[in-house]
Motif scaffolding. Structure first.
Motif, PDB file in Angstrom:
ATOM      1  N   PRO A  96      -9.333  -0.081  10.792  1.00 10.61           N
ATOM      2  CA  PRO A  96      -7.904   0.171  11.003  1.00 10.61           C
ATOM      3  C   PRO A  96      -7.314   0.965   9.852  1.00 10.61           C
ATOM      4  N   LEU A  97      -6.299   1.749  10.158  1.00  6.67           N
ATOM      5  CA  LEU A  97      -5.642   2.597   9.169  1.00  6.67           C
ATOM      6  C   LEU A  97      -4.644   1.767   8.372  1.00  6.67           C
ATOM      7  N   PRO A  98      -4.662   1.852   7.042  1.00 11.31           N
ATOM      8  CA  PRO A  98      -3.682   1.108   6.240  1.00 11.31           C
ATOM      9  C   PRO A  98      -2.257   1.554   6.580  1.00 11.31           C
ATOM     10  N   PRO A  99      -1.274   0.672   6.428  1.00  9.35           N
ATOM     11  CA  PRO A  99       0.110   1.023   6.796  1.00  9.35           C
ATOM     12  C   PRO A  99       0.660   2.242   6.058  1.00  9.35           C
ATOM     13  N   GLU A 100       0.256   2.445   4.798  1.00 12.24           N
ATOM     14  CA  GLU A 100       0.800   3.579   4.042  1.00 12.24           C
ATOM     15  C   GLU A 100       0.249   4.920   4.520  1.00 12.24           C
ATOM     16  N   LEU A 101      -0.830   4.901   5.333  1.00 10.70           N
ATOM     17  CA  LEU A 101      -1.398   6.148   5.848  1.00 10.70           C
ATOM     18  C   LEU A 101      -0.989   6.417   7.295  1.00 10.70           C
ATOM     19  N   ARG A 102      -0.241   5.536   7.907  1.00 14.79           N
ATOM     20  CA  ARG A 102       0.167   5.719   9.302  1.00 14.79           C
ATOM     21  C   ARG A 102       0.995   6.980   9.543  1.00 14.79           C
ATOM     22  N   PRO A 103       1.806   7.439   8.578  1.00 14.64           N
ATOM     23  CA  PRO A 103       2.578   8.675   8.834  1.00 14.64           C
ATOM     24  C   PRO A 103       1.709   9.903   9.110  1.00 14.64           C
ATOM     25  N   ILE A 104       0.447   9.938   8.701  1.00 13.03           N
ATOM     26  CA  ILE A 104      -0.378  11.124   8.984  1.00 13.03           C
ATOM     27  C   ILE A 104      -0.682  11.239  10.472  1.00 13.03           C
ATOM     28  N   LEU A 105      -0.469  10.146  11.225  1.00 13.17           N
ATOM     29  CA  LEU A 105      -0.664  10.183  12.671  1.00 13.17           C
ATOM     30  C   LEU A 105       0.647  10.400  13.416  1.00 13.17           C
ATOM     31  N   GLY A 106       1.748  10.541  12.671  1.00 19.64           N
ATOM     32  CA  GLY A 106       3.038  10.728  13.304  1.00 19.64           C
ATOM     33  C   GLY A 106       3.770   9.423  13.549  1.00 19.64           C
ATOM     34  N   GLU A 107       3.210   8.318  13.115  1.00 26.33           N
ATOM     35  CA  GLU A 107       3.856   7.024  13.281  1.00 26.33           C
ATOM     36  C   GLU A 107       4.861   6.809  12.150  1.00 26.33           C
ATOM     37  N   PRO A 108       5.899   6.007  12.407  1.00 23.69           N
ATOM     38  CA  PRO A 108       6.871   5.749  11.331  1.00 23.69           C
ATOM     39  C   PRO A 108       6.271   4.853  10.249  1.00 23.69           C
ATOM     40  N   LEU A 109       6.805   4.989   9.069  1.00 21.60           N
ATOM     41  CA  LEU A 109       6.377   4.188   7.929  1.00 21.60           C
ATOM     42  C   LEU A 109       6.919   2.773   8.089  1.00 21.60           C
ATOM     43  N   PRO A 110       6.118   1.731   7.880  1.00 21.51           N
ATOM     44  CA  PRO A 110       6.619   0.359   7.983  1.00 21.51           C
ATOM     45  C   PRO A 110       7.757   0.109   6.998  1.00 21.51           C
ATOM     46  N   ALA A 111       8.683  -0.765   7.379  1.00 21.62           N
ATOM     47  CA  ALA A 111       9.840  -1.059   6.536  1.00 21.62           C
ATOM     48  C   ALA A 111       9.392  -1.631   5.200  1.00 21.62           C
ATOM     49  N   GLY A 112       9.960  -1.124   4.134  1.00 17.95           N
ATOM     50  CA  GLY A 112       9.653  -1.615   2.800  1.00 17.95           C
ATOM     51  C   GLY A 112       8.446  -0.979   2.149  1.00 17.95           C
ATOM     52  N   ALA A 113       7.683  -0.197   2.885  1.00 19.92           N
ATOM     53  CA  ALA A 113       6.497   0.455   2.312  1.00 19.92           C
ATOM     54  C   ALA A 113       6.895   1.819   1.748  1.00 19.92           C
ATOM     55  N   PRO A 114       6.603   2.089   0.477  1.00 23.30           N
ATOM     56  CA  PRO A 114       6.961   3.394  -0.094  1.00 23.30           C
ATOM     57  C   PRO A 114       6.015   4.482   0.428  1.00 23.30           C
ATOM     58  N   LEU A 115       6.552   5.683   0.559  1.00 18.82           N
ATOM     59  CA  LEU A 115       5.742   6.811   1.013  1.00 18.82           C
ATOM     60  C   LEU A 115       4.918   7.327  -0.161  1.00 18.82           C
ATOM     61  N   ASP A 116       3.619   7.377   0.028  1.00 17.55           N
ATOM     62  CA  ASP A 116       2.702   7.864  -1.000  1.00 17.55           C
ATOM     63  C   ASP A 116       2.953   9.359  -1.226  1.00 17.55           C
ATOM     64  N   PRO A 117       3.010   9.825  -2.476  1.00 18.43           N
ATOM     65  CA  PRO A 117       3.252  11.258  -2.737  1.00 18.43           C
ATOM     66  C   PRO A 117       2.183  12.164  -2.126  1.00 18.43           C
ATOM     67  N   LEU A 118       0.943  11.705  -2.081  1.00 20.96           N
ATOM     68  CA  LEU A 118      -0.126  12.499  -1.482  1.00 20.96           C
ATOM     69  C   LEU A 118       0.096  12.646   0.018  1.00 20.96           C
ATOM     70  N   VAL A 119       0.493  11.551   0.676  1.00 20.88           N
ATOM     71  CA  VAL A 119       0.767  11.601   2.113  1.00 20.88           C
ATOM     72  C   VAL A 119       1.970  12.497   2.376  1.00 20.88           C
ATOM     73  N   SER A 120       2.981  12.431   1.514  1.00 18.69           N
ATOM     74  CA  SER A 120       4.167  13.275   1.656  1.00 18.69           C
ATOM     75  C   SER A 120       3.788  14.752   1.558  1.00 18.69           C
ATOM     76  N   LEU A 121       2.969  15.103   0.588  1.00 20.63           N
ATOM     77  CA  LEU A 121       2.511  16.491   0.440  1.00 20.63           C
ATOM     78  C   LEU A 121       1.691  16.915   1.650  1.00 20.63           C
ATOM     79  N   PHE A 122       0.827  16.031   2.140  1.00 18.27           N
ATOM     80  CA  PHE A 122       0.009  16.320   3.318  1.00 18.27           C
ATOM     81  C   PHE A 122       0.903  16.629   4.521  1.00 18.27           C
ATOM     82  N   LEU A 123       1.930  15.815   4.725  1.00 21.59           N
ATOM     83  CA  LEU A 123       2.837  16.009   5.860  1.00 21.59           C
ATOM     84  C   LEU A 123       3.610  17.322   5.737  1.00 21.59           C
ATOM     85  N   ARG A 124       4.066  17.648   4.525  1.00 19.12           N
ATOM     86  CA  ARG A 124       4.782  18.909   4.326  1.00 19.12           C
ATOM     87  C   ARG A 124       3.882  20.109   4.623  1.00 19.12           C
TER      88      ARG A 124
END
Length: 115
Positions: free
Chosen positions: A55-83
């Protein structure tokens, strides 16, 4: 010879002629960033294809287009990947058919050239 990053060194000439040396610099931070982004892209592709079993960890779910779970900070690497992904998608949408054909042929050329 590879020198460790951030270390000082001395070069001693052991012959009567002057010595000559050259340094090649590799930005290891940028290299590591590109490797991490490639790993994220591969992970996203494996999850989309169904080949990733764990299973994909919650902090990596945004790479699939899913919303970030409440209270979980967005990882800078994931943010750069999405941009980067958004920029690539926007470039694909806004390009003309001639630019798309050129990009396609260029990719195929380098693919066959490597073989």
């Amino acid at each position: 010879m590879q020198l460790p990053a951030g270390q000082y060194h001395k070069v001693h000439t052991v012959s009567p002629e002057p010595s000559c040396y050259m340094y090649l610099y590799v930005n290891t931070t940028a290299l590591q960033l590109e490797q991490n982004l490639t790993r994220l892209r591969d992970l996203r592709d494996r999850v989309r294809n169904g080949t990733e079993q764990s299973p994909l960890p919650p902090e990596l779910r945004p790479i699939l287009g899913e919303p970030l779970p409440a209270g979980a900070p967005l990882d800078p690497l994931v943010s750069l990947f999405l941009r980067r992904e958004q920029r690539e998608q926007r470039r694909e949408r806004e390009s003309s058919p001639a630019q798309r054909l050129r990009r396609f042929l260029r990719r195929k050329f380098f693919l066959f050239r490597r073989r």
